[in-house]
Design a protein around this motif. Sequence first.
Motif, PDB file in Angstrom:
ATOM      1  N   ASP A   1       3.470 -73.514  23.440  1.00 49.40           N
ATOM      2  CA  ASP A   1       4.099 -72.197  23.562  1.00 49.40           C
ATOM      3  C   ASP A   1       4.589 -71.677  22.212  1.00 49.40           C
ATOM      4  O   ASP A   1       5.066 -70.543  22.124  1.00 49.40           O
ATOM      5  N   THR A   2       4.495 -72.493  21.178  1.00 54.33           N
ATOM      6  CA  THR A   2       4.936 -72.085  19.851  1.00 54.33           C
ATOM      7  C   THR A   2       4.114 -70.891  19.365  1.00 54.33           C
ATOM      8  O   THR A   2       2.883 -70.926  19.361  1.00 54.33           O
ATOM      9  N   ALA A   3       4.797 -69.811  19.009  1.00 58.00           N
ATOM     10  CA  ALA A   3       4.130 -68.576  18.586  1.00 58.00           C
ATOM     11  C   ALA A   3       5.194 -67.548  18.209  1.00 58.00           C
ATOM     12  O   ALA A   3       6.383 -67.760  18.446  1.00 58.00           O
ATOM     13  N   VAL A   4       4.730 -66.438  17.647  1.00 57.47           N
ATOM     14  CA  VAL A   4       5.577 -65.260  17.523  1.00 57.47           C
ATOM     15  C   VAL A   4       5.385 -64.442  18.799  1.00 57.47           C
ATOM     16  O   VAL A   4       4.253 -64.146  19.177  1.00 57.47           O
ATOM     17  N   TYR A   5       6.482 -64.102  19.438  1.00 58.43           N
ATOM     18  CA  TYR A   5       6.444 -63.364  20.687  1.00 58.43           C
ATOM     19  C   TYR A   5       6.773 -61.896  20.434  1.00 58.43           C
ATOM     20  O   TYR A   5       7.771 -61.576  19.780  1.00 58.43           O
ATOM     21  N   PHE A   6       5.918 -61.017  20.979  1.00 57.87           N
ATOM     22  CA  PHE A   6       6.059 -59.579  20.796  1.00 57.87           C
ATOM     23  C   PHE A   6       6.309 -58.897  22.137  1.00 57.87           C
ATOM     24  O   PHE A   6       5.683 -59.243  23.148  1.00 57.87           O
ATOM     25  N   CYS A   7       7.166 -57.911  22.103  1.00 54.46           N
ATOM     26  CA  CYS A   7       7.408 -57.036  23.233  1.00 54.46           C
ATOM     27  C   CYS A   7       6.602 -55.758  23.016  1.00 54.46           C
ATOM     28  O   CYS A   7       6.464 -55.294  21.865  1.00 54.46           O
ATOM     29  N   ALA A   8       6.067 -55.164  24.098  1.00 59.07           N
ATOM     30  CA  ALA A   8       5.265 -53.960  23.967  1.00 59.07           C
ATOM     31  C   ALA A   8       5.487 -53.042  25.154  1.00 59.07           C
ATOM     32  O   ALA A   8       5.840 -53.504  26.245  1.00 59.07           O
ATOM     33  N   ALA A   9       5.267 -51.749  24.934  1.00 63.83           N
ATOM     34  CA  ALA A   9       5.425 -50.746  25.989  1.00 63.83           C
ATOM     35  C   ALA A   9       4.181 -49.874  26.060  1.00 63.83           C
ATOM     36  O   ALA A   9       3.549 -49.592  25.042  1.00 63.83           O
ATOM     37  N   ARG A  10       3.841 -49.471  27.278  1.00 63.16           N
ATOM     38  CA  ARG A  10       2.728 -48.545  27.446  1.00 63.16           C
ATOM     39  C   ARG A  10       3.205 -47.378  28.285  1.00 63.16           C
ATOM     40  O   ARG A  10       4.031 -47.548  29.189  1.00 63.16           O
ATOM     41  N   THR A  11       2.691 -46.206  27.964  1.00 56.57           N
ATOM     42  CA  THR A  11       3.193 -44.990  28.595  1.00 56.57           C
ATOM     43  C   THR A  11       2.636 -44.765  29.982  1.00 56.57           C
ATOM     44  O   THR A  11       3.010 -43.817  30.647  1.00 56.57           O
TER      45      THR A  11
ATOM     46  N   SER B   1      -2.964 -56.489  30.900  1.00 54.28           N
ATOM     47  CA  SER B   1      -2.936 -57.732  30.122  1.00 54.28           C
ATOM     48  C   SER B   1      -3.662 -57.565  28.793  1.00 54.28           C
ATOM     49  O   SER B   1      -3.811 -58.538  28.054  1.00 54.28           O
ATOM     50  N   SER B   2      -4.088 -56.341  28.495  1.00 48.25           N
ATOM     51  CA  SER B   2      -4.803 -56.068  27.256  1.00 48.25           C
ATOM     52  C   SER B   2      -3.852 -55.489  26.217  1.00 48.25           C
ATOM     53  O   SER B   2      -3.177 -54.490  26.468  1.00 48.25           O
ATOM     54  N   ALA B   3      -3.830 -56.101  25.051  1.00 46.76           N
ATOM     55  CA  ALA B   3      -2.966 -55.606  23.988  1.00 46.76           C
ATOM     56  C   ALA B   3      -3.306 -54.178  23.591  1.00 46.76           C
ATOM     57  O   ALA B   3      -2.431 -53.396  23.209  1.00 46.76           O
ATOM     58  N   ALA B   4      -4.573 -53.821  23.693  1.00 47.04           N
ATOM     59  CA  ALA B   4      -5.015 -52.479  23.306  1.00 47.04           C
ATOM     60  C   ALA B   4      -4.429 -51.395  24.200  1.00 47.04           C
ATOM     61  O   ALA B   4      -4.418 -50.223  23.826  1.00 47.04           O
ATOM     62  N   ALA B   5      -3.933 -51.756  25.367  1.00 51.80           N
ATOM     63  CA  ALA B   5      -3.392 -50.775  26.312  1.00 51.80           C
ATOM     64  C   ALA B   5      -1.957 -50.370  25.986  1.00 51.80           C
ATOM     65  O   ALA B   5      -1.428 -49.449  26.594  1.00 51.80           O
ATOM     66  N   TYR B   6      -1.335 -51.053  25.047  1.00 57.37           N
ATOM     67  CA  TYR B   6       0.071 -50.804  24.738  1.00 57.37           C
ATOM     68  C   TYR B   6       0.217 -49.940  23.493  1.00 57.37           C
ATOM     69  O   TYR B   6      -0.521 -50.089  22.520  1.00 57.37           O
ATOM     70  N   ASP B   7       1.206 -49.025  23.548  1.00 52.87           N
ATOM     71  CA  ASP B   7       1.353 -48.019  22.506  1.00 52.87           C
ATOM     72  C   ASP B   7       2.428 -48.350  21.477  1.00 52.87           C
ATOM     73  O   ASP B   7       2.341 -47.942  20.328  1.00 52.87           O
ATOM     74  N   VAL B   8       3.450 -49.072  21.905  1.00 55.76           N
ATOM     75  CA  VAL B   8       4.587 -49.346  21.036  1.00 55.76           C
ATOM     76  C   VAL B   8       4.840 -50.848  21.023  1.00 55.76           C
ATOM     77  O   VAL B   8       4.829 -51.495  22.081  1.00 55.76           O
ATOM     78  N   TRP B   9       5.095 -51.369  19.824  1.00 52.46           N
ATOM     79  CA  TRP B   9       5.304 -52.806  19.654  1.00 52.46           C
ATOM     80  C   TRP B   9       6.570 -53.085  18.867  1.00 52.46           C
ATOM     81  O   TRP B   9       6.954 -52.328  17.966  1.00 52.46           O
ATOM     82  N   GLY B  10       7.208 -54.197  19.217  1.00 56.01           N
ATOM     83  CA  GLY B  10       8.297 -54.700  18.389  1.00 56.01           C
ATOM     84  C   GLY B  10       7.737 -55.526  17.250  1.00 56.01           C
ATOM     85  O   GLY B  10       6.521 -55.717  17.131  1.00 56.01           O
ATOM     86  N   ARG B  11       8.643 -56.041  16.407  1.00 56.01           N
ATOM     87  CA  ARG B  11       8.225 -56.814  15.237  1.00 56.01           C
ATOM     88  C   ARG B  11       8.035 -58.292  15.552  1.00 56.01           C
ATOM     89  O   ARG B  11       7.474 -59.028  14.740  1.00 56.01           O
TER      90      ARG B  11
END
Length: 122
Positions: free
Chosen positions: A88-98, A104-114
């Motif tokens: 599970d070791t990784a950088v975890y990102f939060c994302a939002a889609r309108t 489950s596709s990263a391409a579907a999300y518009d806004v990302w955290g760092r």
Amino acid sequence: QLVESGGGSVQAGGSLKLSCAASEGSVRRYSMGWFRQVPGKEREFVAAITWDGLDTEYADSVKGRFTMSQDYVLNSVFLQMNSLKPGDTAVYFCAARTYTGMSSSAAAYDVWGRGTQVTVSS
């Protein structure tokens, strides 16, 4: 904007709770997701939640161990991670889609955290 927090280092079998706070807009307007990434690999889907918080979806690798939730009063989403494994070791990102539907596709999300680093040692 989205700001993640709660990452850290933990031993295998331990727990962490990640938070993602939205500074603009309401999380109830968006479907939200958590993704993770390790160096040299593509961003991987972890979990998603609908705009109303009533439905969730998880990657097979985390089902039964991770739980995603939403608190519209705090304007935040959370990822409770239990029984953590070194994988599970990784950088975890939060994302939002309108759109209101989950994806489950990263391409579907518009806004990302760092992102926030999670490290699980054996």
